[in-house]
Every structure is written in C-alpha cells, then in structure tokens.
Design a protein around this motif. Sequence first.
Motif, PDB file in Angstrom:
ATOM      1  N   ARG A 178     -15.323 -35.585 -53.390  1.00  0.00           N
ATOM      2  CA  ARG A 178     -15.122 -36.578 -52.331  1.00  0.00           C
ATOM      3  C   ARG A 178     -13.696 -37.115 -52.312  1.00  0.00           C
ATOM      4  O   ARG A 178     -13.468 -38.256 -51.917  1.00  0.00           O
ATOM      5  CB  ARG A 178     -16.121 -37.717 -52.522  1.00  0.00           C
ATOM      6  CG  ARG A 178     -17.537 -37.246 -52.295  1.00  0.00           C
ATOM      7  CD  ARG A 178     -18.506 -38.399 -52.365  1.00  0.00           C
ATOM      8  NE  ARG A 178     -19.766 -38.057 -51.756  1.00  0.00           N
ATOM      9  CZ  ARG A 178     -20.757 -37.431 -52.377  1.00  0.00           C
ATOM     10  NH1 ARG A 178     -20.621 -37.086 -53.640  1.00  0.00           N
ATOM     11  NH2 ARG A 178     -21.886 -37.162 -51.758  1.00  0.00           N
ATOM     12  N   GLY A 179     -12.763 -36.286 -52.775  1.00  0.00           N
ATOM     13  CA  GLY A 179     -11.373 -36.718 -52.789  1.00  0.00           C
ATOM     14  C   GLY A 179     -10.483 -35.613 -53.300  1.00  0.00           C
ATOM     15  O   GLY A 179     -10.935 -34.506 -53.604  1.00  0.00           O
ATOM     16  N   CYS A 189      -9.624 -40.853 -53.064  1.00  0.00           N
ATOM     17  CA  CYS A 189     -10.938 -40.654 -52.460  1.00  0.00           C
ATOM     18  C   CYS A 189     -10.807 -40.558 -50.944  1.00  0.00           C
ATOM     19  O   CYS A 189     -10.269 -41.453 -50.309  1.00  0.00           O
ATOM     20  CB  CYS A 189     -11.884 -41.798 -52.839  1.00  0.00           C
ATOM     21  SG  CYS A 189     -12.025 -42.033 -54.628  1.00  0.00           S
ATOM     22  N   THR A 190     -11.307 -39.454 -50.381  1.00  0.00           N
ATOM     23  CA  THR A 190     -11.204 -39.248 -48.936  1.00  0.00           C
ATOM     24  C   THR A 190     -12.466 -39.717 -48.210  1.00  0.00           C
ATOM     25  O   THR A 190     -12.428 -39.952 -47.018  1.00  0.00           O
ATOM     26  CB  THR A 190     -10.948 -37.759 -48.619  1.00  0.00           C
ATOM     27  OG1 THR A 190     -11.901 -36.964 -49.325  1.00  0.00           O
ATOM     28  CG2 THR A 190      -9.549 -37.348 -49.047  1.00  0.00           C
ATOM     29  N   ASP A 191     -13.587 -39.853 -48.922  1.00  0.00           N
ATOM     30  CA  ASP A 191     -14.813 -40.399 -48.348  1.00  0.00           C
ATOM     31  C   ASP A 191     -14.777 -41.908 -48.589  1.00  0.00           C
ATOM     32  O   ASP A 191     -14.821 -42.357 -49.727  1.00  0.00           O
ATOM     33  CB  ASP A 191     -16.025 -39.769 -49.029  1.00  0.00           C
ATOM     34  CG  ASP A 191     -17.354 -40.224 -48.427  1.00  0.00           C
ATOM     35  OD1 ASP A 191     -17.421 -41.366 -47.909  1.00  0.00           O
ATOM     36  OD2 ASP A 191     -18.323 -39.450 -48.488  1.00  0.00           O
ATOM     37  N   PRO A 192     -14.669 -42.719 -47.522  1.00  0.00           N
ATOM     38  CA  PRO A 192     -14.476 -44.167 -47.702  1.00  0.00           C
ATOM     39  C   PRO A 192     -15.613 -44.882 -48.440  1.00  0.00           C
ATOM     40  O   PRO A 192     -15.414 -45.961 -48.975  1.00  0.00           O
ATOM     41  CB  PRO A 192     -14.333 -44.701 -46.272  1.00  0.00           C
ATOM     42  CG  PRO A 192     -14.872 -43.628 -45.385  1.00  0.00           C
ATOM     43  CD  PRO A 192     -14.722 -42.327 -46.114  1.00  0.00           C
ATOM     44  N   LYS A 193     -16.814 -44.291 -48.486  1.00  0.00           N
ATOM     45  CA  LYS A 193     -17.923 -44.933 -49.203  1.00  0.00           C
ATOM     46  C   LYS A 193     -17.728 -44.868 -50.714  1.00  0.00           C
ATOM     47  O   LYS A 193     -18.278 -45.667 -51.442  1.00  0.00           O
ATOM     48  CB  LYS A 193     -19.250 -44.245 -48.863  1.00  0.00           C
ATOM     49  CG  LYS A 193     -19.747 -44.513 -47.479  1.00  0.00           C
ATOM     50  CD  LYS A 193     -21.185 -44.071 -47.283  1.00  0.00           C
ATOM     51  CE  LYS A 193     -21.461 -42.686 -47.786  1.00  0.00           C
ATOM     52  NZ  LYS A 193     -22.715 -42.089 -47.352  1.00  0.00           N
ATOM     53  N   PHE A 194     -16.950 -43.894 -51.181  1.00  0.00           N
ATOM     54  CA  PHE A 194     -16.802 -43.665 -52.619  1.00  0.00           C
ATOM     55  C   PHE A 194     -15.468 -44.178 -53.122  1.00  0.00           C
ATOM     56  O   PHE A 194     -14.451 -44.084 -52.442  1.00  0.00           O
ATOM     57  CB  PHE A 194     -16.962 -42.174 -52.937  1.00  0.00           C
ATOM     58  CG  PHE A 194     -18.376 -41.711 -52.772  1.00  0.00           C
ATOM     59  CD1 PHE A 194     -19.243 -41.674 -53.850  1.00  0.00           C
ATOM     60  CD2 PHE A 194     -18.858 -41.333 -51.529  1.00  0.00           C
ATOM     61  CE1 PHE A 194     -20.561 -41.269 -53.693  1.00  0.00           C
ATOM     62  CE2 PHE A 194     -20.171 -40.921 -51.365  1.00  0.00           C
ATOM     63  CZ  PHE A 194     -21.025 -40.891 -52.451  1.00  0.00           C
ATOM     64  N   GLN A 195     -15.492 -44.707 -54.346  1.00  0.00           N
ATOM     65  CA  GLN A 195     -14.272 -45.232 -54.962  1.00  0.00           C
ATOM     66  C   GLN A 195     -14.357 -45.054 -56.463  1.00  0.00           C
ATOM     67  O   GLN A 195     -15.281 -44.433 -56.966  1.00  0.00           O
ATOM     68  CB  GLN A 195     -14.095 -46.705 -54.593  1.00  0.00           C
ATOM     69  CG  GLN A 195     -15.280 -47.575 -54.957  1.00  0.00           C
ATOM     70  CD  GLN A 195     -15.323 -48.848 -54.142  1.00  0.00           C
ATOM     71  OE1 GLN A 195     -15.080 -48.851 -52.976  1.00  0.00           O
ATOM     72  NE2 GLN A 195     -15.642 -49.942 -54.765  1.00  0.00           N
ATOM     73  N   CYS A 206     -14.051 -41.089 -57.906  1.00  0.00           N
ATOM     74  CA  CYS A 206     -14.777 -41.168 -56.623  1.00  0.00           C
ATOM     75  C   CYS A 206     -16.291 -41.058 -56.813  1.00  0.00           C
ATOM     76  O   CYS A 206     -16.986 -40.447 -56.011  1.00  0.00           O
ATOM     77  CB  CYS A 206     -14.297 -40.088 -55.652  1.00  0.00           C
ATOM     78  SG  CYS A 206     -12.522 -40.100 -55.341  1.00  0.00           S
ATOM     79  N   CYS A 236     -20.370 -45.788 -55.557  1.00  0.00           N
ATOM     80  CA  CYS A 236     -20.737 -45.988 -54.158  1.00  0.00           C
ATOM     81  C   CYS A 236     -21.637 -47.209 -54.074  1.00  0.00           C
ATOM     82  O   CYS A 236     -22.793 -47.166 -54.505  1.00  0.00           O
ATOM     83  CB  CYS A 236     -21.446 -44.747 -53.617  1.00  0.00           C
ATOM     84  SG  CYS A 236     -22.008 -44.946 -51.916  1.00  0.00           S
ATOM     85  N   CYS A 266     -24.654 -46.680 -51.431  1.00  0.00           N
ATOM     86  CA  CYS A 266     -25.561 -45.540 -51.579  1.00  0.00           C
ATOM     87  C   CYS A 266     -26.862 -45.971 -52.256  1.00  0.00           C
ATOM     88  O   CYS A 266     -26.916 -46.990 -52.922  1.00  0.00           O
ATOM     89  CB  CYS A 266     -24.912 -44.444 -52.421  1.00  0.00           C
ATOM     90  SG  CYS A 266     -23.404 -43.790 -51.680  1.00  0.00           S
TER      91      CYS A 266
END
Length: 152
Positions: free
Chosen positions: A43-44, A53-59, A63, A66, A69
């Motif tokens: 996800r990044g 991280c390119t998926d904004p929900k994940f950090q 990454c 969530c 989630c």
Amino acid sequence: CTGNGICKCRVCECFPNFTGSACDCSLDTLPCMASNGQICNGRGTCECGTCNCTDPKFQGPTCEMCQTCLGVCAEHKDCVQCRAFDKGEKKETCSQECMHFNMTRVESRDKLPQPGQPDPLSHCKEKDVDDCWFYFTYSVNSNGEPNVHVVE
C-alpha cells in the motif's frame, strides 16, 4: 557524504546501497518490509528506506495501521465461527474461504494464549448467528502463519 560514501572533488561517490547527492538515501528495503512480507504492505512505495503510503487509509512505518478498517476480530469472526462451530455466514463456503489459519480448540477462556508471548496477539469476543458470545485469539507466528485458538 553522511558516512555513506567518499567525497571526491566536492561530489559524493556513494557506497553500494546508497544514493543521493549526500548519499543520504538508503536503497535498503528491509525497513519497509511489512509483517506479511510485502514492501509497505502493498500500500505504498519504499523511498530511501521509508514507506510513503499511497493508500490514504493506511499509515505507519510499513503502511499497516488502518484506523477505519475492520479489526482482526471482526475480520476473522465468520471463518472462526464456521471452522469451530459449523455455522454462520460462511458455513457453505468455509472449506474454500477459511482454511488460511491453524485452529486449536481449548476448553475454557483461561486456556487461551495470554499476552506476553512473542507473537502479536488479539483477544476476541464476538457474537455468533444465534446471538451467543464466542471467544478466540488470533496471532501470527514468526513464520507469518496465522494461529487461532477458540473456546469450545
């Protein structure tokens, strides 16, 4: 050259696995490896040894965090229910969808694995299709294999 290269004629010549004008960018992807074996949890992107991280929900550093989630318990509830008690939403598809973890039955809640073991552990309390509570733990061992312990 931040200790990662040699300065020659005011230009850094970087050691292997380093890049950038000051050799301050590590090409090592190990710090970006998520627990599932994927770079940045899929996800990044790994940039200079850090996940972007390119998926904004994940950090988080890999990454994997969530906040919005489903939790581990809710995510695995239906599969634990069909494997342990032969009921629930996935009863008909259990053998296709729910064989991805090792399952151990225990007699009572005090026989469930307890915090303090080396593997990350989630204690779960979920309601089944008959509106009864059932209890299980979900953990992933050092080989990346998920393990479920469920109270009979």
